[in-house]
Design a protein around this motif. Structure first.
Motif, PDB file in Angstrom:
ATOM      1  N   TRP A  52      -5.258   0.332   1.977  1.00 36.02           N
ATOM      2  CA  TRP A  52      -5.424   1.640   1.344  1.00 36.02           C
ATOM      3  C   TRP A  52      -6.640   2.362   1.923  1.00 36.02           C
ATOM      4  O   TRP A  52      -6.554   3.518   2.357  1.00 36.02           O
ATOM      5  CB  TRP A  52      -5.568   1.462  -0.161  1.00 36.02           C
ATOM      6  CG  TRP A  52      -5.703   2.754  -0.922  1.00 36.02           C
ATOM      7  CD1 TRP A  52      -6.850   3.449  -1.173  1.00 36.02           C
ATOM      8  CD2 TRP A  52      -4.645   3.498  -1.528  1.00 36.02           C
ATOM      9  NE1 TRP A  52      -6.582   4.584  -1.898  1.00 36.02           N
ATOM     10  CE2 TRP A  52      -5.244   4.641  -2.131  1.00 36.02           C
ATOM     11  CE3 TRP A  52      -3.266   3.323  -1.624  1.00 36.02           C
ATOM     12  CZ2 TRP A  52      -4.485   5.605  -2.822  1.00 36.02           C
ATOM     13  CZ3 TRP A  52      -2.521   4.274  -2.309  1.00 36.02           C
ATOM     14  CH2 TRP A  52      -3.118   5.393  -2.895  1.00 36.02           C
ATOM     15  N   ASN A  67      -7.379   6.511   2.870  1.00 42.47           N
ATOM     16  CA  ASN A  67      -7.183   6.955   1.493  1.00 42.47           C
ATOM     17  C   ASN A  67      -8.489   6.822   0.715  1.00 42.47           C
ATOM     18  O   ASN A  67      -9.269   5.893   0.940  1.00 42.47           O
ATOM     19  CB  ASN A  67      -6.088   6.128   0.814  1.00 42.47           C
ATOM     20  CG  ASN A  67      -4.757   6.273   1.502  1.00 42.47           C
ATOM     21  OD1 ASN A  67      -4.220   7.371   1.625  1.00 42.47           O
ATOM     22  ND2 ASN A  67      -4.209   5.167   1.987  1.00 42.47           N
ATOM     23  N   MET A 104       0.829  -1.203   0.000  1.00 44.62           N
ATOM     24  CA  MET A 104       0.000   0.000   0.000  1.00 44.62           C
ATOM     25  C   MET A 104       0.861   1.250   0.000  1.00 44.62           C
ATOM     26  O   MET A 104       0.609   2.199  -0.755  1.00 44.62           O
ATOM     27  CB  MET A 104      -0.923  -0.009   1.227  1.00 44.62           C
ATOM     28  CG  MET A 104      -1.884   1.174   1.291  1.00 44.62           C
ATOM     29  SD  MET A 104      -1.205   2.654   2.102  1.00 44.62           S
ATOM     30  CE  MET A 104      -1.226   2.141   3.808  1.00 44.62           C
ATOM     31  N   ALA A 159       1.258   4.272  -2.686  1.00 42.65           N
ATOM     32  CA  ALA A 159       1.180   5.694  -2.331  1.00 42.65           C
ATOM     33  C   ALA A 159       2.391   6.456  -2.874  1.00 42.65           C
ATOM     34  O   ALA A 159       2.255   7.586  -3.365  1.00 42.65           O
ATOM     35  CB  ALA A 159       1.082   5.851  -0.819  1.00 42.65           C
TER      36      ALA A 159
END
Length: 317
Positions: A194, A199, A155, A159
């Motif tokens: 995530w 997010n 993850m 990002a």
């Protein structure tokens, strides 16, 4: 001529510039993504075939926690589409990097312009041990645990990759994800992490291709994490084969559940669950142009030229 493979790995790395045994199957702390190693590998492309792994020539531009400015600029402004590759089980670090290089070179020569990509590999800490009958479960279970525990690292890799992908897309480029076998378990964990970490929706990939996924066949049914993959990828293609002996004989028996890569997702014909605008089901069981022995039957995404051609076609606009 060397093939460039940008990479990140959550393996414990003893000597980053020395890839012979230094990239272990130990995992860095899930709580400290700054321990993840990023770098650029150069692979001897002359030795790459579907059945041989080739050789790494050198590893450079190493740093912890994120892409270097050089790698960022090469990928974001390099003029090529971007392919992100997540390997499956029984892959050493060298296997993962050289197979990423093979994918890049084959797609570049396949005649589909959009398939000519820069490649970025994420290598989770598989033991790299080949699994053959009689079945030693230690290597499989170890890899399964490692893939499952790599979600947070993957993850954070996504990002770090996102601004690169956004800039590349602003330059008219497209982005692809190819996850093979147990790499889909790491992907499932990354999707879960995530959204669990606050997010929101993000267009990371124009196309996410899940090849021979060694995860439960209900992975796209709520509340399973991959139901949210469509919030990160515009389109999702699932490659499966009822001739995949590794999934049929080994994985299903060990896990006690049908695997996504055997017959596709549970309920795959339900267009409410799998609208055609988002999902494509690719049955690879009919391809006979490769050696479909125990190991080979699970590697059709790279060993079958027919499957590779179909896969490249998925990358066309």
């Amino acid at each position: 001529m060397a093939t460039t493979v940008y990479f990140a790995t959550n393996r414990i790395v003893n000597h980053p510039a020395d890839w012979h045994g230094s990239y272990t199957f130990g995992m860095v702390s899930p709580d400290n993504p700054l321990q993840v190693t990023y770098g650029t590998a150069f692979v001897d492309s002359a030795g790459l075939t579907a059945d041989k792994t080739g050789a790494i020539n050198s590893i450079q531009d190493l740093q912890k926690g994120g892409f270097s400015p050089m790698a960022f600029n090469d990928l974001a402004d390099g003029g090529r589409n971007i392919l992100v590759f997540i390997h499956g089980f029984a892959n050493s670090f060298e296997d993962a990097i050289t197979r990423a290089a093979f994918n890049r070179e084959w797609f570049a020569d396949c005649g589909v312009p959009d398939a000519d990509t820069a490649v970025v590999a994420f290598s989770w800490p598989s033991r790299g041990q080949v699994i053959t009958p009689p079945f030693p479960t230690l290597a499989y279970r170890s890899d399964q645990k490692a893939a499952g525990n790599s979600g947070m690292h993957l993850m954070r890799f996504f990002a770090n990759l996102m601004p690169i992908l956004e800039k590349a897309r602003s330059n008219g480029r497209r982005t692809f994800l190819l996850a093979h076998s147990m790499g889909n378990l790491a992907l499932q964990g990354a999707v879960d992490a995530w959204f669990a970490n606050g997010n929101g929706d993000a267009l990371l990939f124009d196309e996410a291709i899940l090849a021979a996924p060694d995860i439960v066949d209900s992975a796209f049914m709520a509340p399973a994490a991959l139901t949210s993959l469509s919030r990160l990828a515009r389109r999702i293609s699932i490659l499966y084969s009822n001739g995949d002996k590794v999934l049929d004989i080994l994985s299903e028996n060990l896990n006690g559940t049908k695997r996504l890569g055997q017959d596709g997702p549970r309920g795959r014909d339900d267009i409410a669950l799998f609208p055609e605008a988002t999902y494509r089901m690719v049955d690879c069981g009919g391809f006979t142009d490769y050696v479909a022995d125990f190991q080979g039957s699970h590697q059709y995404y790279r060993r079958s030229e027919g499957v590779r051609t179909a896969l490249a076609a998925l990358m066309a606009p």
